[in-house]
Design an enzyme around this catalytic site. Structure first.
Site, PDB file in Angstrom:
ATOM      1  CB  SER A 139      49.442  54.572  18.957  1.00  0.00           C
ATOM      2  OG  SER A 139      49.409  55.444  17.842  1.00  0.00           O
ATOM      3  CE1 TYR A 185      45.284  57.059  20.918  1.00  0.00           C
ATOM      4  CE2 TYR A 185      46.869  57.543  19.182  1.00  0.00           C
ATOM      5  CZ  TYR A 185      46.011  56.658  19.803  1.00  0.00           C
ATOM      6  OH  TYR A 185      45.884  55.374  19.339  1.00  0.00           O
TER       7      TYR A 185
END
Length: 350
Positions: free
Chosen positions: A142, A167
């Site tokens: 990501s 995350y």
């Protein structure tokens, strides 16, 4: 090739399955179909690929009624025995791991979901690849890993040691774990740092979905950092094209190092940014939605949220150099396609 796509009921996974099955690969899709967001949307994606909700049973492979070369299995990545059994019988050439607990803001309230899926689940995938002769593992990282990095555009040569959400930290850990397996066991791995992906069947927790729904329903939209945000919005078709190019080009061992740069490795390991390479102002993105809907938004200006960054911008030179990847969908065109899908899917009358 025979390819396992995890996260097959997800946004990117669904589109990737259609692309791979459509070109003739033998594809197995995997997803746990959790309730992080509307499962109805996930089952709708599965239905498009010929997998009926009524036919799904945990741990049992279901054949597609649309693609004869596609089947689906409902399974958790954390299910070590289930994953081991699937890989032992699957004989996969390539694994594309898109399954993960997504969302920056949700990680602030449910951190354990990220550890279970993104870390424990990922090591199960790595172990299964290692012991079953998988030729290439492609996995989703990501843009969130760039964290506090302020240098633009974000480059894979930049330091990513300062994530600002769990995350992001879980995705950085995936990259580190993958490198370990590439180095120790010569498992070719390629990590893709996705930048903001949008398009039909997109996630309902993302800005485009939230803004569209609110504007249609005459509700205000929450605009964070008072609108002073930029995102490297990338249309789903462009993203899938890039993923397929990477799948077809396994990471190879580099020659012995000739310098002392710690970011280089002799292992069959690669990290790429995959995005549009051209950031769009949030207010311009909202304007594209308004134009496509023929309706103005009521804007609720708010400060930036914890875990968010003000701007993202991908340096995609590495991916272009190695695969020829170059996105071509203009943001206005992409937003228009999403709106057309949204109106049809939800039966909206504008």
């Amino acid at each position: 090739m025979k390819i396992l796509v995890t996260g097959a009921a997800g946004f990117i996974g669904y589109h990737l399955v259609e692309k791979l099955a459509g070109r003739g690969d033998s594809v197995v899709g995997l997803d746990c179909v959790n309730d992080y967001y509307d499962t109805g949307l996930k089952y709708a994606r599965l239905k498009e690929t010929g997998i009926a909700k009524e036919a799904i049973e945990y741990g049992r492979e279901v054949k597609s009624t649309v693609y004869e070369n596609y089947s689906f299995i409902k399974l958790n990545l954390e299910d070590r025995d289930g994953i081991t059994s699937l890989f032992a019988g699957g004989r996969f050439d390539v694994v594309c791991n898109l399954a993960a607990q997504a969302g920056v803001r949700y990680s602030l309230v449910n951190p354990y979901a990220y550890v279970d899926s993104n870390i424990c689940g990922f090591v199960n995938v790595l172990e299964a690849c290692r012991h079953n002769g998988v030729g290439h593992l492609v996995y989703a990282s990501s843009s969130s890993v760039y964290g506090l990095n302020e240098r633009m555009p974000f480059s894979t040569d930049d330091n990513v040691d300062h994530p600002i959400s769990l995350y992001a930290a879980s995705k950085k850990s995936n990259e580190l774990m993958a490198h370990t397996y590439s180095y120790l066991f010569r498992l070719p791995t390629t990590g893709l740092r996705f930048f903001t992906v949008y398009g039909p069947y997109g996630r309902p927790d993302m800005a485009l979905f939230l803004f569209t729904r609110a504007i249609i329903e005459n509700k205000p939209i929450d605009v964070y950092n008072h609108g002073d945000m930029k995102r490297d919005f990338t249309y789903i078709d462009d993203i899938v094209e890039g993923v397929v190019r990477v799948i077809d080009r396994p990471a190879a061992c580099r020659p012995e190092q000739t310098d002392t740069d710690p970011r280089r490795s002799t292992a069959p390991y690669r990290i790429y940014n995959i995005g549009n390479g051209s950031p769009v102002k949030l207010m311009d993105f909202i304007e594209a939605i308004e134009e496509a809907l023929g309706k103005k938004a009521v804007k609720n200006m708010l400060p930036i949220q914890p875990g968010d960054v003000a701007a993202t911008w991908a340096d995609t030179e590495g991916l272009f150099k190695d695969t020829g990847y170059k996105p071509c969908t203009d943001v206005k065109e992409g937003v228009k396609k999403f709106i057309e899908w949204y109106v049809k899917f939800y039966g909206v009358i504008l």
